[in-house]
Design an enzyme around this catalytic site. Structure first.
Site, mmCIF file in Angstrom:
data_model
loop_
_atom_site.group_PDB
_atom_site.id
_atom_site.type_symbol
_atom_site.label_atom_id
_atom_site.label_comp_id
_atom_site.label_asym_id
_atom_site.label_seq_id
_atom_site.Cartn_x
_atom_site.Cartn_y
_atom_site.Cartn_z
ATOM 1 N N GLY A 1 -2.876 60.304 27.563
ATOM 2 C CA GLY A 1 -3.514 59.004 27.733
ATOM 3 C C GLY A 1 -4.417 58.914 28.937
ATOM 4 O O GLY A 1 -4.669 57.818 29.442
ATOM 5 N N HIS B 1 -6.247 61.405 39.407
ATOM 6 C CA HIS B 1 -5.672 60.232 40.089
ATOM 7 C C HIS B 1 -4.168 60.247 39.937
ATOM 8 O O HIS B 1 -3.638 60.625 38.896
ATOM 9 C CB HIS B 1 -6.264 58.927 39.562
#
Ligand code: AMP
Ligand code: ZN
Length: 108
Positions: A92, A99
């Protein structure tokens, strides 16, 4: 520059910044999954965990230690928190700039 998080790192797009130094920036996730949901990124553009190179070892180590510091600053180091990297489509990952999600402030 088309990468969203590179634009945030360059202050070209507004974000609620929680921490910043020469190499990293942390800001509130725009769609928080918990009371505290911060994204910590290297300013250097790296696509994903899968795209990391062995030479990034120092940067990744600092990233984790900075996440620890942010959790402490947010007062969730003892209550607990989750660190998440999504890498690639099946996980996803929607923003293709490395990050680390720092999520906590409530029971997950
Ligand atoms: P991921 O699914 O791991 O790629 O997560 C990307 C995260 O970026 C999601 O949790 C989004 O809510 C968050 N996000 C997207 N655009 C922004 C933005 N402009 N500012 C802050 N967070 C964002
Ligand atoms: Zn980028």
């Amino acid at each position: 520059m088309s990468c969203l998080f590179c634009q945030i790192a360059a202050h070209e797009i507004h974000s609620k910044i929680k921490y910043e130094d020469d190499d990293f920036i942390a800001f509130d996730d725009i769609h928080p999954k918990a009371k505290i949901h911060i994204l910590l990124i290297p300013k250097k553009h790296i696509h994903s965990v899968a795209a990391l190179e062995d030479s990034d070892v120092n940067l990744v180590g600092k990233l984790i230690l900075k996440a620890r510091d942010i959790a402490k600053e947010q007062g969730i180091d003892l209550s607990g928190f989750r660190l998440v990297f999504n890498s690639g489509p099946d996980a996803g990952q929607i923003v293709d700039h490395l990050h680390l999600h720092i999520i906590g402030g409530e029971k997950l």
